[in-house]
Design an enzyme around this catalytic site. Structure first.
Site, PDB file in Angstrom:
ATOM      1  CB  SER A  43      70.642  69.904  37.488  1.00 31.88           C
ATOM      2  OG  SER A  43      70.789  70.442  38.747  1.00 31.88           O
ATOM      3  CG  HIS A  75      63.321  61.709  38.203  1.00 24.86           C
ATOM      4  ND1 HIS A  75      63.838  61.432  36.970  1.00 24.86           N
ATOM      5  CD2 HIS A  75      64.339  61.572  39.074  1.00 24.86           C
ATOM      6  CE1 HIS A  75      65.115  61.137  37.085  1.00 24.86           C
ATOM      7  NE2 HIS A  75      65.452  61.211  38.350  1.00 24.86           N
ATOM      8  NE  ARG A  96      73.491  66.056  45.365  1.00 21.52           N
ATOM      9  CZ  ARG A  96      74.415  66.479  44.515  1.00 21.52           C
ATOM     10  NH1 ARG A  96      74.070  66.977  43.351  1.00 21.52           N
ATOM     11  NH2 ARG A  96      75.682  66.402  44.833  1.00 21.52           N
ATOM     12  CB  THR A  97      67.767  63.113  49.917  1.00 18.06           C
ATOM     13  OG1 THR A  97      67.236  61.854  49.473  1.00 18.06           O
ATOM     14  CG2 THR A  97      66.778  63.754  50.872  1.00 18.06           C
ATOM     15  CG  HIS A  98      68.443  68.740  46.870  1.00 15.69           C
ATOM     16  ND1 HIS A  98      67.952  67.976  45.836  1.00 15.69           N
ATOM     17  CD2 HIS A  98      69.552  69.362  46.399  1.00 15.69           C
ATOM     18  CE1 HIS A  98      68.747  68.124  44.775  1.00 15.69           C
ATOM     19  NE2 HIS A  98      69.720  68.965  45.091  1.00 15.69           N
ATOM     20  CD  GLU A 197      71.831  81.617  46.805  1.00 12.50           C
ATOM     21  OE1 GLU A 197      71.806  81.785  45.575  1.00 12.50           O
ATOM     22  OE2 GLU A 197      71.730  80.502  47.354  1.00 12.50           O
ATOM     23  CB  SER A 216      73.421  69.569  46.666  1.00 14.94           C
ATOM     24  OG  SER A 216      74.400  69.911  45.710  1.00 14.94           O
ATOM     25  CG  ASN A 239      71.847  80.203  38.092  1.00 10.37           C
ATOM     26  OD1 ASN A 239      71.791  78.984  38.300  1.00 10.37           O
ATOM     27  ND2 ASN A 239      71.956  81.084  39.058  1.00 10.37           N
TER      28      ASN A 239
HETATM   29  I1  8IG Z   1      71.122  75.224  39.308  1.00  5.24           I
HETATM   30  O1  8IG Z   1      71.869  80.489  41.936  1.00  5.24           O
HETATM   31  C1  8IG Z   1      71.337  76.454  40.841  1.00  5.24           C
HETATM   32  N1  8IG Z   1      71.336  76.007  42.088  1.00  5.24           N
HETATM   33  N2  8IG Z   1      71.800  78.426  46.036  1.00  5.24           N
HETATM   34  N3  8IG Z   1      71.833  79.474  43.957  1.00  5.24           N
HETATM   35  C2  8IG Z   1      71.727  78.340  44.723  1.00  5.24           C
HETATM   36  N4  8IG Z   1      71.561  77.148  44.183  1.00  5.24           N
HETATM   37  C3  8IG Z   1      71.497  77.081  42.855  1.00  5.24           C
HETATM   38  C4  8IG Z   1      71.600  78.189  42.020  1.00  5.24           C
HETATM   39  C5  8IG Z   1      71.775  79.457  42.603  1.00  5.24           C
HETATM   40  N5  8IG Z   1      71.482  77.773  40.744  1.00  5.24           N
END
Ligand code: 8IG
Length: 276
Positions: A43, A75, A96-98, A197, A216, A239
């Site tokens: 992303s 998508h 991507r496969t998470h 988290e 990922s 973030n």
């Molecule tokens: I975009 O704050 C994204 N992916 N684990 N924590 C985790 N994955 C994320 C975060 C996050 N922000």
């Protein structure tokens, strides 16, 4: 509608044979029989593909052996073959496969194994992630220097003792730093997700040496190393991690930070790929 079967869901299948079949599909569908570099765009990084060279072919991922149909309609991921000005073939993985999708780790790392099977010696892994360092800001790209795998899983099967020293190659990080000396580095902690988290989990990650939280890249990097590739990892901090930022995390905010940073970080990534 029944989902078409995926050969990776057969536990007796050899995942490396499935990856070889996928690489043959890519050669046939793109007309490019060898790729030099592979790039997974997470992303916020999506626009880099348009900047690194001329797109030779774009194929829907589900046409390639072992690639999943998207979990949600809408998508469809694509694979693109791009030729750089210096004449290298770059495989851009936009599908991507998470791990949190629950299809198992073989499906998660299939794109990386396929990239290796196309001939790629370099794997560039990008993602959007949360930042633990309070000096970091949403929209900032950081180099991954190492990881802590908190998924309690592995893409390796059996007694496969793969060395992970210098997993995120110092050589490639130095190359990125020559292009942007202001880049900072951090240790990436992969959680299983899909929930973000708790603040306490972020404090744990910080205490054990983490700087970035995501969902990922660690499992993919392990598979890339097993396949013998040299790895460059980059996170877009979209973030600050829970409890580091005082406001709640929202997916919309994450998407917006990615959108805002995308032109800048995509241009940076394109320059780095050109220098690889
Ligand atoms: I975009 O704050 C994204 N992916 N684990 N924590 C985790 N994955 C994320 C975060 C996050 N922000």
């Amino acid at each position: 509608m029944a989902e078409p079967s995926n050969p990776l869901d057969d536990p007796t299948a050899d995942p490396f044979e499935v990856a070889a079949a996928a690489a043959a599909d890519i050669a046939r569908l793109t007309g490019v029989d060898h790729h030099d570099i592979a790039l997974t765009l997470g992303s916020g990084w999506g626009r880099a593909a348009d900047l690194i060279g001329e797109t030779v072919a774009t194929i829907p991922a589900p046409e390639v052996t072992g690639f999943s149909r998207p979990a949600l309609e809408g998508h469809v991921g694509t694979l693109r073959s791009i030729r750089t000005p210096r004449g290298r073939n770059v495989l851009v993985i936009g599908a991507r496969t998470h791990y949190y999708e629950g299809h198992g780790v073989r499906r998660v790392v299939h794109s990386v194994r396929t990239a290796a099977a196309t001939g790629a010696a370099t794997m560039v892994l990008t993602n959007g992630a949360g930042g633990i360092r309070h000096t970091w800001r949403p929209g900032q790209p950081v180099l991954i220097s190492d990881h802590i795998n908190l998924t309690a899983d592995s893409p390796l099967e059996g007694a496969t003792f793969v060395d992970l020293t210098d997993l995120y190659a110092r050589r490639l990080r130095d190359l990125a730093l020559r292009i942007d000396p202001s880049l900072e580095e951090g240790v990436y902690c992969q959680f299983r997700g899909p929930q973000y988290e708790t603040p306490a989990e972020v404090q744990m990650a910080k205490t054990i040496g983490g700087h970035i939280v995501g969902m990922s890249t660690a499992l993919e990097a392990i598979a890339a190393r097993q396949a013998g590739m040299e790895i460059l990892g980059m996170s877009l901090i979209t973030n600050l991690a829970a409890g580091i930022q005082t406001t709640p995390l929202s997916h919309a905010e994450v998407i917006e930070a990615g959108r805002e940073a995308e032109p800048r970080i995509s241009a940076l990534l394109a320059k780095i790929v050109e220098a690889l």
